[in-house]
Design a protein around this motif. Structure first.
Motif, PDB file in Angstrom:
ATOM      1  N   PRO A 102       6.925  13.107   0.477  1.00  0.00           N
ATOM      2  CA  PRO A 102       6.941  11.972   1.411  1.00  0.00           C
ATOM      3  C   PRO A 102       5.775  11.013   1.189  1.00  0.00           C
ATOM      4  N   LEU A 103       6.049   9.747   1.454  1.00  0.00           N
ATOM      5  CA  LEU A 103       5.076   8.687   1.245  1.00  0.00           C
ATOM      6  C   LEU A 103       5.066   7.727   2.423  1.00  0.00           C
ATOM      7  N   ARG A 104       3.920   7.157   2.649  1.00  0.00           N
ATOM      8  CA  ARG A 104       3.789   6.047   3.594  1.00  0.00           C
ATOM      9  C   ARG A 104       3.678   4.767   2.774  1.00  0.00           C
ATOM     10  N   VAL A 105       4.612   3.858   2.962  1.00  0.00           N
ATOM     11  CA  VAL A 105       4.638   2.586   2.236  1.00  0.00           C
ATOM     12  C   VAL A 105       4.384   1.468   3.244  1.00  0.00           C
ATOM     13  N   THR A 106       3.390   0.639   2.977  1.00  0.00           N
ATOM     14  CA  THR A 106       3.024  -0.441   3.888  1.00  0.00           C
ATOM     15  C   THR A 106       3.104  -1.776   3.158  1.00  0.00           C
ATOM     16  N   LEU A 107       3.969  -2.657   3.630  1.00  0.00           N
ATOM     17  CA  LEU A 107       4.038  -4.004   3.077  1.00  0.00           C
ATOM     18  C   LEU A 107       3.017  -4.853   3.827  1.00  0.00           C
ATOM     19  N   LEU A 108       1.937  -5.175   3.141  1.00  0.00           N
ATOM     20  CA  LEU A 108       0.816  -5.866   3.759  1.00  0.00           C
ATOM     21  C   LEU A 108       0.966  -7.375   3.741  1.00  0.00           C
ATOM     22  N   ARG A 109       1.717  -7.860   2.771  1.00  0.00           N
ATOM     23  CA  ARG A 109       1.844  -9.307   2.606  1.00  0.00           C
ATOM     24  C   ARG A 109       3.067  -9.596   1.750  1.00  0.00           C
ATOM     25  N   ALA A 110       3.761 -10.700   2.025  1.00  0.00           N
ATOM     26  CA  ALA A 110       4.916 -11.091   1.224  1.00  0.00           C
ATOM     27  C   ALA A 110       5.219 -12.555   1.457  1.00  0.00           C
ATOM     28  N   PRO A 111       5.685 -13.267   0.425  1.00  0.00           N
ATOM     29  CA  PRO A 111       6.136 -14.647   0.623  1.00  0.00           C
ATOM     30  C   PRO A 111       7.485 -14.646   1.321  1.00  0.00           C
ATOM     31  N   GLY A 165       0.832  -1.191   0.000  1.00  0.00           N
ATOM     32  CA  GLY A 165       0.000   0.000   0.000  1.00  0.00           C
ATOM     33  C   GLY A 165       0.868   1.242   0.000  1.00  0.00           C
ATOM     34  N   ILE A 166       0.425   2.301  -0.679  1.00  0.00           N
ATOM     35  CA  ILE A 166       1.193   3.544  -0.738  1.00  0.00           C
ATOM     36  C   ILE A 166       0.227   4.710  -0.640  1.00  0.00           C
ATOM     37  N   ALA A 167       0.627   5.738   0.103  1.00  0.00           N
ATOM     38  CA  ALA A 167      -0.228   6.911   0.273  1.00  0.00           C
ATOM     39  C   ALA A 167       0.640   8.105   0.634  1.00  0.00           C
ATOM     40  N   ALA A 168       0.121   9.297   0.389  1.00  0.00           N
ATOM     41  CA  ALA A 168       0.818  10.508   0.796  1.00  0.00           C
ATOM     42  C   ALA A 168       0.945  10.549   2.318  1.00  0.00           C
ATOM     43  N   ALA A 169       2.003  11.199   2.795  1.00  0.00           N
ATOM     44  CA  ALA A 169       2.251  11.251   4.237  1.00  0.00           C
ATOM     45  C   ALA A 169       2.991  12.537   4.583  1.00  0.00           C
ATOM     46  N   ALA A 170       3.100  12.818   5.874  1.00  0.00           N
ATOM     47  CA  ALA A 170       3.826  13.996   6.324  1.00  0.00           C
ATOM     48  C   ALA A 170       5.338  13.802   6.192  1.00  0.00           C
ATOM     49  N   HIS A 171       5.782  12.543   6.272  1.00  0.00           N
ATOM     50  CA  HIS A 171       7.191  12.207   6.096  1.00  0.00           C
ATOM     51  C   HIS A 171       7.277  10.759   5.635  1.00  0.00           C
ATOM     52  N   ASN A 172       8.400  10.387   5.023  1.00  0.00           N
ATOM     53  CA  ASN A 172       8.557   9.009   4.558  1.00  0.00           C
ATOM     54  C   ASN A 172       8.433   8.032   5.716  1.00  0.00           C
ATOM     55  N   ARG A 173       7.648   6.982   5.470  1.00  0.00           N
ATOM     56  CA  ARG A 173       7.453   5.960   6.498  1.00  0.00           C
ATOM     57  C   ARG A 173       7.272   4.622   5.802  1.00  0.00           C
ATOM     58  N   VAL A 174       8.098   3.658   6.179  1.00  0.00           N
ATOM     59  CA  VAL A 174       8.007   2.305   5.629  1.00  0.00           C
ATOM     60  C   VAL A 174       7.698   1.354   6.779  1.00  0.00           C
ATOM     61  N   GLU A 175       6.670   0.518   6.604  1.00  0.00           N
ATOM     62  CA  GLU A 175       6.231  -0.363   7.683  1.00  0.00           C
ATOM     63  C   GLU A 175       5.748  -1.690   7.101  1.00  0.00           C
ATOM     64  N   VAL A 176       5.646  -2.688   7.957  1.00  0.00           N
ATOM     65  CA  VAL A 176       5.145  -3.989   7.531  1.00  0.00           C
ATOM     66  C   VAL A 176       3.995  -4.410   8.431  1.00  0.00           C
ATOM     67  N   ALA A 177       3.082  -5.190   7.860  1.00  0.00           N
ATOM     68  CA  ALA A 177       1.974  -5.742   8.633  1.00  0.00           C
ATOM     69  C   ALA A 177       2.479  -6.857   9.537  1.00  0.00           C
ATOM     70  N   ALA A 178       1.662  -7.184  10.540  1.00  0.00           N
ATOM     71  CA  ALA A 178       1.989  -8.298  11.421  1.00  0.00           C
ATOM     72  C   ALA A 178       2.143  -9.574  10.606  1.00  0.00           C
ATOM     73  N   GLY A 179       3.153 -10.365  10.940  1.00  0.00           N
ATOM     74  CA  GLY A 179       3.387 -11.616  10.237  1.00  0.00           C
ATOM     75  C   GLY A 179       4.293 -11.494   9.031  1.00  0.00           C
ATOM     76  N   VAL A 180       4.677 -10.266   8.647  1.00  0.00           N
ATOM     77  CA  VAL A 180       5.579 -10.053   7.524  1.00  0.00           C
ATOM     78  C   VAL A 180       6.970  -9.764   8.075  1.00  0.00           C
ATOM     79  N   ASP A 181       7.989 -10.334   7.443  1.00  0.00           N
ATOM     80  CA  ASP A 181       9.367 -10.187   7.905  1.00  0.00           C
ATOM     81  C   ASP A 181       9.760  -8.708   7.949  1.00  0.00           C
ATOM     82  N   ALA A 182      10.086  -8.216   9.135  1.00  0.00           N
ATOM     83  CA  ALA A 182      10.440  -6.811   9.297  1.00  0.00           C
ATOM     84  C   ALA A 182      11.704  -6.434   8.522  1.00  0.00           C
ATOM     85  N   ALA A 183      12.537  -7.429   8.178  1.00  0.00           N
ATOM     86  CA  ALA A 183      13.754  -7.151   7.414  1.00  0.00           C
ATOM     87  C   ALA A 183      13.444  -6.584   6.037  1.00  0.00           C
ATOM     88  N   GLU A 184      12.223  -6.829   5.544  1.00  0.00           N
ATOM     89  CA  GLU A 184      11.861  -6.310   4.232  1.00  0.00           C
ATOM     90  C   GLU A 184      11.752  -4.790   4.239  1.00  0.00           C
TER      91      GLU A 184
END
Length: 355
Positions: free
Chosen positions: A104-113, A65-84
């Motif tokens: 700036p953008l908010r990037v959310t990794l919601l799912r990954a193999p 997921g990607i959306a406008a934000a006040a500052h760059n932010r990269v995050e992962v959902a629960a159960g997704v490897d935080a190393a990503e």
């Protein structure tokens, strides 16, 4: 509540947050996994190296997921490897620096193999973010452009083509200038056929500098072996898929895997399987069923393609009953995916059945 239900609820909440982020351009990209079924000629006996056969599958998607934000932010959902997060942050930094679009953008990794497991997750992660970034900023960038910018597709083009189109894919290897491998063939994978995936979370396949060093240490790939693989692809695998004739398809894929597995075995501890536990399951299925078997890329994921859901379930049950399935392994049954990634407004996103 089960752990899986809790993870699903958390992921849905993160999708909701993306959908209700400030601005109209919140997006979700859902990109498929792929299996790498083998190189045609890693030695370049006729001057062009690699060329790859690959299959896009459902059920192990990369979702960003990607959306406008006040500052760059990269995050992962629960159960997704935080190393990503680190890989995503590097890609975001590169995209912003190279395009000059640094809002700036908010990037959310919601799912990954699982990363480095044979699913092409690195390429899908890069392409998913790249397409989301391009769509958000109204940039005219295709998959080949994004892959080149983010350093993907060095050897195989099936991950790039799989992102765009899905299906059973054959590329002819990267160009002499390092350009992305052109697609030679794209075939609809038979709807009924199923892929048994055997995963071992205790191991990872080679990647990055370790992969390059392993490739460089291998002897030249014999021209006659490359010719045999190309013959298997042209006269068994592709016609079998087109005509829904399972036997030649299965025999061809398995023959390719034996030839490639023998070549890469010295880099995998002397075995064609990175995980010996995975290899025991796949070998057992191959002895008791007509199946297309092998390892995707450097593994550790092994696969057995069977002609139907019932056959796949019976093969898994029989392997468990025979005591060859290590309790630490994870076994999934997936179908082929005959379409590429989906990019849509976050508010409109709905999961596909089976994904």
């Amino acid at each position: 509540m089960s752990p899986d239900a809790a993870l699903t609820r958390r992921t849905r909440e993160m999708i909701r947050q993306v959908a209700h982020a400030p601005g109209p351009d919140a997006l979700i990209v859902d990109a498929p996994a792929r299996l790498h079924l083998g190189f045609m000629d890693p030695g370049g006996s006729l001057g062009r190296r690699y060329a790859s056969l690959g299959l896009v599958i459902g059920g192990l998607n990369t979702r960003i997921g990607i959306a406008a934000a006040a500052h760059n932010r990269v995050e992962v959902a629960a159960g997704v490897d935080a190393a990503e997060c680190e890989r995503l942050q590097r890609h975001l930094d590169t995209l912003q620096a190279r395009t000059g679009r640094d809002l700036p953008l908010r990037v959310t990794l919601l799912r990954a193999p699982p990363a480095h497991s044979g699913f092409g997750s690195g390429t899908q992660l890069a392409l998913a973010l790249g397409h989301a970034f391009a769509r958000h900023h109204r940039l005219d960038m295709g998959s080949a452009d994004i892959a080149g910018l983010l350093g993907r597709g060095e050897r195989s083009g099936v991950g790039i083509a799989g992102f765009d189109r899905g299906g059973l894919l054959l590329d002819c290897g990267p160009g002499a200038d390092g350009s992305a491998a052109p697609l030679v063939s794209r075939i609809e994978f038979p709807e009924a056929w199923r892929v048994v995936l055997v995963l071992d979370g205790r191991a990872t396949g080679l990647c990055g500098s370790a992969e390059r060093e392993a490739m460089a240490a291998l002897p030249p790939f014999p021209r006659e072996r490359a010719a045999d693989i190309c013959h298997q692809v042209l006269m068994r695998v592709l016609p079998g898929a087109i005509e829904r004739d399972f036997a030649p398809f299965a025999e061809g894929v398995s023959a390719i895997q034996r030839l490639m597995g023998g070549y890469f075995a010295p880099a995998q501890g002397g075995s064609m399987y990175t995980s010996r536990a995975v290899g025991r399951v796949i070998d057992w299925i191959s002895r008791h069923r007509l199946a297309a078997v092998g390892q995707s890329s450097w593994g550790p994921t092994g696969f057995a393609i069977l002609p139907g859901e019932d056959e796949a379930e019976r093969a898994v049950d029989a392997a468990r009953g025979a005591g060859v399935v290590d309790p630490a392994l994870r076994i999934l049954i997936a179908g082929g995916r005959n379409h590429g990634a989906r990019i849509c407004a976050a508010a409109d996103f709905r999961s596909d059945p089976g994904d």
